[in-house]
Write a protein that holds these residues in place. Structure first.
Motif, short mmCIF file in Angstrom:
data_model
loop_
_atom_site.label_atom_id
_atom_site.label_comp_id
_atom_site.label_asym_id
_atom_site.label_seq_id
_atom_site.Cartn_x
_atom_site.Cartn_y
_atom_site.Cartn_z
N LEU A 1 0.85 -1.18 0.00
CA LEU A 1 0.00 0.00 0.00
C LEU A 1 0.89 1.23 0.00
CD1 LEU A 1 -2.07 -2.18 0.67
CD2 LEU A 1 -3.11 -0.62 2.31
N VAL A 2 0.77 2.04 -1.04
CA VAL A 2 1.61 3.23 -1.23
C VAL A 2 0.78 4.46 -0.90
CG1 VAL A 2 3.05 4.53 -2.84
CG2 VAL A 2 2.81 2.03 -3.10
N ARG A 3 1.32 5.30 -0.03
CA ARG A 3 0.62 6.54 0.31
C ARG A 3 1.44 7.74 -0.15
NH1 ARG A 3 -1.25 8.87 6.26
NH2 ARG A 3 -2.35 10.69 5.45
N ILE A 4 0.79 8.65 -0.89
CA ILE A 4 1.43 9.90 -1.30
C ILE A 4 1.29 10.89 -0.16
CG2 ILE A 4 1.46 11.76 -2.99
CD1 ILE A 4 0.14 9.85 -4.97
N ARG A 5 2.41 11.31 0.41
CA ARG A 5 2.38 12.22 1.55
C ARG A 5 2.03 13.64 1.08
NH1 ARG A 5 3.35 8.92 6.15
NH2 ARG A 5 3.74 10.88 7.26
N THR B 1 -3.74 -5.41 5.68
CA THR B 1 -2.69 -4.43 5.36
C THR B 1 -3.22 -3.01 5.52
OG1 THR B 1 -1.87 -6.02 3.73
CG2 THR B 1 -0.96 -3.81 3.64
N GLN B 2 -4.47 -2.79 5.14
CA GLN B 2 -5.07 -1.46 5.29
C GLN B 2 -5.20 -1.09 6.76
OE1 GLN B 2 -9.16 -0.96 3.97
NE2 GLN B 2 -8.59 0.93 2.92
N GLU B 3 -5.55 -2.06 7.60
CA GLU B 3 -5.62 -1.81 9.04
C GLU B 3 -4.26 -1.37 9.58
OE1 GLU B 3 -6.70 -1.87 13.16
OE2 GLU B 3 -7.92 -1.74 11.35
N ALA B 4 -3.21 -2.06 9.16
CA ALA B 4 -1.86 -1.70 9.60
C ALA B 4 -1.42 -0.36 9.02
CB ALA B 4 -0.87 -2.79 9.20
N ALA B 5 -1.91 -0.03 7.80
CA ALA B 5 -1.49 1.21 7.13
C ALA B 5 -1.90 2.44 7.89
CB ALA B 5 -2.07 1.25 5.72
N GLY B 6 -2.91 2.32 8.76
CA GLY B 6 -3.31 3.48 9.56
C GLY B 6 -2.17 4.02 10.40
N HIS B 7 -1.23 3.14 10.77
CA HIS B 7 -0.11 3.57 11.61
C HIS B 7 0.94 4.36 10.84
CE1 HIS B 7 -1.91 1.01 14.63
NE2 HIS B 7 -1.07 1.49 15.51
N GLN B 8 0.71 4.60 9.55
CA GLN B 8 1.59 5.52 8.83
C GLN B 8 1.51 6.92 9.41
OE1 GLN B 8 0.75 5.30 4.64
NE2 GLN B 8 1.66 3.30 4.40
N GLY C 1 9.06 7.76 3.60
CA GLY C 1 9.93 6.66 3.19
C GLY C 1 9.92 5.47 4.12
N ASP C 2 9.27 5.59 5.28
CA ASP C 2 9.22 4.47 6.22
C ASP C 2 8.40 3.31 5.63
OD1 ASP C 2 10.76 5.76 7.98
OD2 ASP C 2 9.21 6.15 9.48
N ILE C 3 8.78 2.10 5.99
CA ILE C 3 8.09 0.90 5.52
C ILE C 3 7.52 0.17 6.72
CG2 ILE C 3 8.33 -1.28 4.29
CD1 ILE C 3 10.74 -0.03 2.83
N LEU C 4 6.21 -0.05 6.73
CA LEU C 4 5.54 -0.81 7.78
C LEU C 4 5.28 -2.22 7.27
CD1 LEU C 4 2.86 1.70 9.13
CD2 LEU C 4 5.02 1.08 10.20
N TRP C 5 5.58 -3.21 8.08
CA TRP C 5 5.25 -4.60 7.76
C TRP C 5 3.99 -4.94 8.53
CZ3 TRP C 5 7.81 -7.41 4.10
CH2 TRP C 5 8.98 -6.83 3.60
N LEU D 1 7.57 14.33 -4.91
CA LEU D 1 6.56 13.78 -4.02
C LEU D 1 7.21 12.85 -3.01
CD1 LEU D 1 3.66 12.91 -6.52
CD2 LEU D 1 3.85 14.91 -5.05
N GLU D 2 6.59 12.72 -1.85
CA GLU D 2 7.10 11.83 -0.81
C GLU D 2 6.11 10.69 -0.58
OE1 GLU D 2 7.53 14.54 2.42
OE2 GLU D 2 9.52 15.22 1.78
N LEU D 3 6.65 9.50 -0.34
CA LEU D 3 5.81 8.30 -0.21
C LEU D 3 6.12 7.58 1.10
CD1 LEU D 3 6.38 6.82 -3.80
CD2 LEU D 3 4.59 8.42 -3.09
N SER D 4 5.14 6.80 1.56
CA SER D 4 5.38 5.83 2.63
C SER D 4 4.62 4.55 2.27
CB SER D 4 4.93 6.38 3.99
OG SER D 4 3.56 6.75 3.95
N TYR D 5 5.00 3.43 2.90
CA TYR D 5 4.52 2.13 2.44
C TYR D 5 4.08 1.25 3.60
CZ TYR D 5 7.61 3.76 -1.30
OH TYR D 5 8.24 4.52 -2.24
N THR D 6 3.12 0.36 3.30
CA THR D 6 2.74 -0.72 4.20
C THR D 6 2.75 -2.01 3.38
OG1 THR D 6 1.30 0.79 5.40
CG2 THR D 6 1.04 -1.56 5.85
N VAL D 7 3.49 -3.02 3.85
CA VAL D 7 3.71 -4.25 3.08
C VAL D 7 3.02 -5.41 3.78
CG1 VAL D 7 5.43 -5.76 2.04
CG2 VAL D 7 5.94 -3.32 2.36
N SER D 8 2.28 -6.20 3.01
CA SER D 8 1.61 -7.38 3.55
C SER D 8 2.59 -8.55 3.67
CB SER D 8 0.44 -7.77 2.64
OG SER D 8 0.94 -8.38 1.44
#
Length: 494
Positions: free
Chosen positions: A133-137, A240-247, A253-257, A218-225
């Motif tokens: 899941l890629v988020r555009i900051r 993965t979407q549930e975990a992505a909230g912690h972005q 540039g941080d990566i959440l697993w 642009l700046e991005l952050s990620y959540t990986v399943s």
């Protein structure tokens, strides 16, 4: 015979005749232009006629081609437009199909059989996949600075960069999740990666971050399943979407697993109701710093819990602050439209917030606004109360019964609160003000009316006895009332 020669610099044809056996001969000289003039003129005329014929023919052909080309051009443009719309519709339909697949409203088996997923080269429902899941900051900045078409181009560009980089090692498909700040990468054939898998993911996503930053700013952050079978794609997306909230708690540039986040945040949470009440109490007592500290602590502690807890806590804080506003409105301490500004800071959609600091900052603004409006209202109200206290003191200070208790009772306040309020705004106590007014009155009577005795002056100025008056007067002025009167016979004041 003949020959060509130059006579006086002019090219000339010389022809001659020598009769046989005779002693005489015939010679004729003819300038060359006279010989070639007709030929040159004929050539020029021929060329002129040829060029004119070609020009007229070309013009007629051009005009005719324009007439023929116009309907053909319109047909071509219509076909090209239809083709573009068809491509767009196919692309839009394909994107919608992927979104439905992620949301769980499409059957993975049916979609796989339809051939739509050929680009992923899936061999079956059990083949392992990965979601990113890629988020555009700072998407709010894009929203304010660009129209919807331009924002679509930005998302399209990010999707292309991500797909190109990932496709070097695996099969990749990028899904625009409905026009917001989120994109989803679907990766398959992950077994083809040479590096350790997590290391490859980190390297790949860092390269995407760098490329997008350089090309699009642009700046991005990620959540990986975790790796999952394709048939479980909808469930994997929800996790993965549930975990992505912690972005919200992450930097660019941080990566959440997802698995690590959810395992870490699986503890039971109890909302600190007592601290919320302390925050409200601090706001009502205008202690903005304490209110901010409590609010910040309650929100930041949710990082160790699930995103639903974060959402719950932020919603409770927002409702609590709005409840304060409503209560203050009901008691007429806040009035619209002033308080409308306060309510504008309420968080509407936590998932769209840039960071947890932005959420906390919004609440800090809200608290500051409430405290400021409350202080202004209180100051105005307190000023009226202090003015009433001062008026009562002015009217009653000559009464021996005039004191803090009687003044507080007259304005309907407790003695402690009345005394504290009066000192806050005048920097003097009620007793000090009463004493000063009595002493000024006594001095004036001592000098202006010498027929009055000390006992009479004491009674008129509110002192309980002559001896107490003399004692206080001596303490304040360093002399007795009689000494003061005698010293100031000329009517002066000490």
């Amino acid at each position: 015979g003949y020959f060509v020669t130059y006579i006086d610099g002019e090219k000339t044809l010389a022809s001659y005749l020598r009769p046989g056996g005779e002693d005489w001969q015939y010679l004729r000289l003819t300038p060359y232009p006279l010989i070639t003039g007709d030929i040159d003129q004929a050539i020029s005329s021929f060329l002129l006629i040829g060029f004119a014929t070609i020009a007229v023919g070309g013009l007629i052909s051009f005009l005719f081609s324009l007439r023929v080309r116009k309907p053909i051009g319109e047909i071509y443009q219509n076909l090209e437009q239809l083709e573009q719309e068809s491509r767009k519709n196919r692309s839009g339909h394909r994107q919608q199909l992927f979104r439905n697949l992620l949301y769980g409203s499409e059957n993975p088996e049916a979609v796989l059989k339809s051939g739509t997923l050929n680009g992923l080269r899936l061999k079956g429902l059990d083949e392992e996949c990965l979601l990113v899941l890629v988020r555009i900051r700072n998407y709010r900045g894009l929203y304010l600075g660009y129209d919807s078409d331009d924002r679509s181009l930005f998302r399209y560009a990010v999707a292309n960069v991500a797909a190109e980089i990932c496709s070097r090692s695996v099969c990749a498909e990028v899904v625009d999740m409905g026009g917001g700040s989120h994109l989803t990468l679907i990766l398959t054939h992950c077994e083809n990666v040479d590096l350790p898998f997590q290391e490859w993911v980190n390297s790949c996503l860092q390269e995407i971050t760098f490329s997008v930053s350089q090309a699009l700013s642009l700046e991005l952050s990620y959540t990986v399943s975790e790796l999952f079978p394709f048939q479980n794609i909808a469930a994997a997306y929800r996790i993965t979407q549930e975990a992505a909230g912690h972005q919200l708690f992450c930097k660019t540039g941080d990566i959440l697993w997802a698995k690590q986040v959810l395992e870490r945040n699986s503890r039971h949470y109890t909302y600190p109701q007592e601290r919320e009440e302390q925050m409200v109490e601090a706001i009502l007592s205008s202690n903005e710093e304490q209110a901010d500290a409590i609010m910040r602590g309650v929100i930041l502690e949710t990082e160790e819990y699930s995103f639903s807890v974060v959402n719950l806590v932020v919603s409770r804080i927002a409702l609590s602050l709005l409840g304060v506003v409503d209560d203050l409105k009901s008691s007429h301490l806040l009035e619209s439209p002033e308080s409308d500004l306060v309510e504008s800071y309420a968080v509407t959609h936590l998932a769209e917030e840039e960071s947890i600091e932005a959420v906390v900052g919004g609440f800090e603004k809200m608290i500051h606004e409430i405290v400021s409006l409350l202080e202004n209202k209180r100051n105005a109200h307190h000023f009226v109360l202090v003015q009433k206290i001062s008026d009562i003191i002015q009217k009653t200070f000559q009464d021996p019964e005039c004191c803090l208790d009687s003044v507080a009772e007259a304005v309907g306040l407790s003695p402690a609160y009345a005394g504290k309020l009066y000192r806050r705004y005048t920097l003097k106590s009620v007793a000090e003000t009463i004493g000063e007014l009595r002493m000024e009155q006594a001095k004036r009577l001592l000098l202006e009316n010498r027929k009055l005795t000390i006992s009479e002056i004491s009674a008129r100025t509110g002192f309980s006895s002559n001896s107490y008056f003399s004692k206080v007067f001596r303490k304040e002025n360093g002399m007795t009332p009689n000494e003061y009167r005698n010293l100031n016979q000329s009517g002066g004041n000490s």
